[in-house]
Design an enzyme around this catalytic site. Structure first.
Site, PDB file in Angstrom:
ATOM      1  N   ASP A 256      33.708 -18.013 -15.903  1.00 19.74           N
ATOM      2  CA  ASP A 256      32.925 -18.032 -17.269  1.00 19.74           C
ATOM      3  C   ASP A 256      31.688 -16.892 -17.048  1.00 19.74           C
ATOM      4  OD1 ASP A 256      32.213 -18.963 -19.758  1.00 19.74           O
ATOM      5  OD2 ASP A 256      30.841 -20.169 -18.969  1.00 19.74           O
ATOM      6  N   HIS A 257      32.122 -15.882 -18.059  1.00 15.52           N
ATOM      7  CA  HIS A 257      31.126 -14.820 -18.437  1.00 15.52           C
ATOM      8  C   HIS A 257      31.039 -13.914 -17.034  1.00 15.52           C
ATOM      9  CE1 HIS A 257      29.786 -15.865 -22.086  1.00 15.52           C
ATOM     10  NE2 HIS A 257      29.515 -17.091 -21.985  1.00 15.52           N
TER      11      HIS A 257
ATOM     12  N   GLU B 104      35.677  -9.997 -24.412  1.00 14.01           N
ATOM     13  CA  GLU B 104      34.778 -10.749 -25.505  1.00 14.01           C
ATOM     14  C   GLU B 104      34.325  -9.424 -26.605  1.00 14.01           C
ATOM     15  OE1 GLU B 104      31.549 -13.685 -24.598  1.00 14.01           O
ATOM     16  OE2 GLU B 104      30.765 -13.016 -26.530  1.00 14.01           O
TER      17      GLU B 104
ATOM     18  N   HIS C  88      33.024 -19.551 -27.862  1.00 14.17           N
ATOM     19  CA  HIS C  88      31.831 -20.050 -26.782  1.00 14.17           C
ATOM     20  C   HIS C  88      30.554 -20.474 -27.577  1.00 14.17           C
ATOM     21  CE1 HIS C  88      32.719 -17.679 -23.039  1.00 14.17           C
ATOM     22  NE2 HIS C  88      33.566 -17.210 -23.789  1.00 14.17           N
TER      23      HIS C  88
ATOM     24  N   SER D  22      28.889 -26.138 -28.305  1.00  9.30           N
ATOM     25  CA  SER D  22      28.189 -27.432 -28.245  1.00  9.30           C
ATOM     26  C   SER D  22      27.577 -27.889 -29.437  1.00  9.30           C
ATOM     27  CB  SER D  22      27.110 -27.426 -27.260  1.00  9.30           C
ATOM     28  OG  SER D  22      27.761 -27.710 -25.983  1.00  9.30           O
TER      29      SER D  22
ATOM     30  N   ASN E 137      34.486 -23.475 -25.660  1.00  8.53           N
ATOM     31  CA  ASN E 137      33.500 -23.626 -24.388  1.00  8.53           C
ATOM     32  C   ASN E 137      32.593 -24.956 -24.723  1.00  8.53           C
ATOM     33  OD1 ASN E 137      35.224 -21.738 -23.465  1.00  8.53           O
ATOM     34  ND2 ASN E 137      33.209 -20.467 -22.951  1.00  8.53           N
ATOM     35  N   ILE E 138      32.446 -25.853 -23.763  1.00  8.04           N
ATOM     36  CA  ILE E 138      31.472 -26.745 -23.983  1.00  8.04           C
ATOM     37  C   ILE E 138      30.649 -27.125 -22.833  1.00  8.04           C
ATOM     38  CG2 ILE E 138      30.824 -29.166 -24.736  1.00  8.04           C
ATOM     39  CD1 ILE E 138      33.221 -29.158 -26.495  1.00  8.04           C
ATOM     40  N   ASP E 139      29.290 -26.717 -22.771  1.00  9.25           N
ATOM     41  CA  ASP E 139      28.508 -26.925 -21.472  1.00  9.25           C
ATOM     42  C   ASP E 139      27.307 -27.850 -21.902  1.00  9.25           C
ATOM     43  OD1 ASP E 139      27.401 -26.899 -19.294  1.00  9.25           O
ATOM     44  OD2 ASP E 139      26.792 -24.784 -19.231  1.00  9.25           O
TER      45      ASP E 139
HETATM   46  P1  13P Z   1      27.209 -24.074 -24.958  1.00 12.00           P
HETATM   47  O1  13P Z   1      25.956 -23.877 -24.544  1.00 12.00           O
HETATM   48  O2  13P Z   1      27.244 -24.342 -26.565  1.00 12.00           O
HETATM   49  O3  13P Z   1      27.618 -25.415 -24.549  1.00 12.00           O
HETATM   50  O4  13P Z   1      28.240 -23.093 -24.782  1.00 12.00           O
HETATM   51  C1  13P Z   1      28.991 -22.968 -23.393  1.00 12.00           C
HETATM   52  C2  13P Z   1      29.521 -21.840 -23.124  1.00 12.00           C
HETATM   53  O5  13P Z   1      29.862 -21.015 -24.112  1.00 12.00           O
HETATM   54  C3  13P Z   1      29.987 -21.593 -21.798  1.00 12.00           C
HETATM   55  O6  13P Z   1      30.577 -20.198 -21.670  1.00 12.00           O
HETATM   56  O1  G3H Z   2      27.490 -19.565 -21.069  1.00  9.85           O
HETATM   57  C1  G3H Z   2      26.812 -20.194 -20.388  1.00  9.85           C
HETATM   58  C2  G3H Z   2      27.247 -21.456 -19.855  1.00  9.85           C
HETATM   59  O2  G3H Z   2      26.739 -22.741 -20.238  1.00  9.85           O
HETATM   60  C3  G3H Z   2      26.718 -21.488 -18.316  1.00  9.85           C
HETATM   61  O3  G3H Z   2      25.555 -21.550 -18.015  1.00  9.85           O
HETATM   62  O4  G3H Z   2      24.670 -19.788 -16.859  1.00  9.85           O
HETATM   63  O5  G3H Z   2      23.559 -21.662 -16.887  1.00  9.85           O
HETATM   64  O6  G3H Z   2      25.472 -21.844 -15.796  1.00  9.85           O
HETATM   65  P1  G3H Z   2      24.535 -21.264 -16.804  1.00  9.85           P
HETATM   66 ZN    ZN Z   3      29.886 -18.802 -23.145  1.00  8.49          ZN
END
Ligand code: 13P
Ligand code: G3H
Ligand code: ZN
Length: 309
Positions: free
Chosen positions: A79-80, A131, A211, A214, A254-256
């Site tokens: 991711d990223h 992106e 992205h 959430s 994407n959900i974190d």
């Molecule tokens: P949220 O912070 O909205 O869950 O997004 C997560 C995300 O985009 C991870 O790349």
């Molecule tokens: O894009 C962000 C994701 O939620 C990952 O978060 O960089 O704190 O692990 P993080």
């Molecule tokens: Zn992201």
């Protein structure tokens, strides 16, 4: 996975993981709902848990799903990714997919960096997410105060010149738990579905990624507050809007943050109600059960990915 999702009007969930309990929850919930899944690792996760550890955990997760009786399509995704070297290191170590996030760069530099990663990744059958457009919020140490929406007139050239397999766009989502600053009585502004439609028109059927998706469920914000935390003003993207996006060419969501909230709320509740308890399995277990329920709910009611395996 993406072409099936686009044709089927659903999105593949991409959940971040940093530890055992998060990964167990993702796999258990996706097995139980028969959902394909992308498990993703940020640079922050690599620093926290160690890249090698995370990779072996992912291998364990694949085996665990098999032993639960389901041959789940599982992608291990970076991711990223913020540099060619980082993407290369993940590709070399066995990731099946990487993101190169050049969204903060000028268009031509974003194209050049993304192209470099694609050329390397495709030799090993690894897919690449690029992106265009900047999301507000914090993503791996890069802080953007304001979002810059994706310009639909750039997407076709970007996709053609880079050869990416999917494209993350900015249509009003942002990272983290504080997505909108709302004044008293204001409600969350709708996502820019007009920009999404314009992008889809220019790259028909091409996999689009969202992205910052959430929803910041208020039941968790309330529980966190009830048990000593403070997340005043935390607000996310309403789930109906994400459902609508998932039905379109958006095929990875994407959900974190939502998982972080669910786990924090239940760990706080457990510790407050069981002050004598000191076994991490007890409080992390409480967080894990809630995370399983949350992910099942996302797959069933938001992503539409449940039952697609
Ligand atoms: P949220 O912070 O909205 O869950 O997004 C997560 C995300 O985009 C991870 O790349
Ligand atoms: O894009 C962000 C994701 O939620 C990952 O978060 O960089 O704190 O692990 P993080
Ligand atoms: Zn992201």
């Amino acid at each position: 996975m993406f072409s099936k999702a686009v044709a089927g009007g659903y999105a593949i969930p991409a959940y971040n993981f940093n530890n055992l309990e998060q990964l167990q929850s993702i796999i258990t919930a996706c097995v139980e709902t028969r959902s394909p899944v992308i498990i993703q690792v940020s640079n922050g996760a690599r620093n926290y848990a160690n890249e090698t550890m995370l990779r072996f955990m992912a291998t364990g997760a694949v085996q665990m799903a098999k032993e639960m009786g389901v041959d789940l399509p599982i992608v291990l995704h970076l991711d990223h990714g913020n540099s060619f070297e980082l993407c290369k290191s993940c590709i070399d170590s066995g990731f099946s997919s990487v993101m190169i996030d050049g969204s903060h760069l000028p268009f031509d530099e974003n194209v050049a960096l993304t192209r470099q990663v694609v050329e390397y990744a495709h030799q090993f059958d690894v897919s690449v997410e690029g992106e265009l457009g900047v999301l507000a919020g914090i993503e791996d140490d890069v802080v953007a105060e304001e979002s810059t929406y994706t310009q639909p007139e750039e997407v076709e050239e970007f996709v053609k010149k880079t050869g990416v397999d999917s494209l993350a766009i900015s249509i009003g989502t942002s990272h983290g738990a504080y997505k909108f600053k709302l004044k008293e009585g204001e409600s969350v502004p709708p996502l820019r579905f007009d920009i999404l439609a314009e992008c889809e028109k220019r790259i028909p059927g091409f996999p689009i990624v969202l992205h910052g998706a959430s929803s910041v469920l208020q039941k968790y914000v309330k529980l966190i507050k009830q048990y000593g935390g403070n997340m005043d003003g935390a607000v996310g993207v309403p789930e109906e809007q994400l459902r609508k996006a998932a039905a379109s060419a958006v095929c990875k969501i994407n959900i974190d943050s939502d998982g972080r909230l669910a786990m924090t709320a239940k760990v706080r509740e457990f510790l407050a109600n069981n002050p004598e308890e000191f076994d991490p399995r007890k409080f992390l277990g409480a967080g894990r059960s809630e995370l399983i329920d949350l992910i099942k709910h996302k797959n069933e009611a938001v992503l539409g990915s449940a039952g697609k395996v």
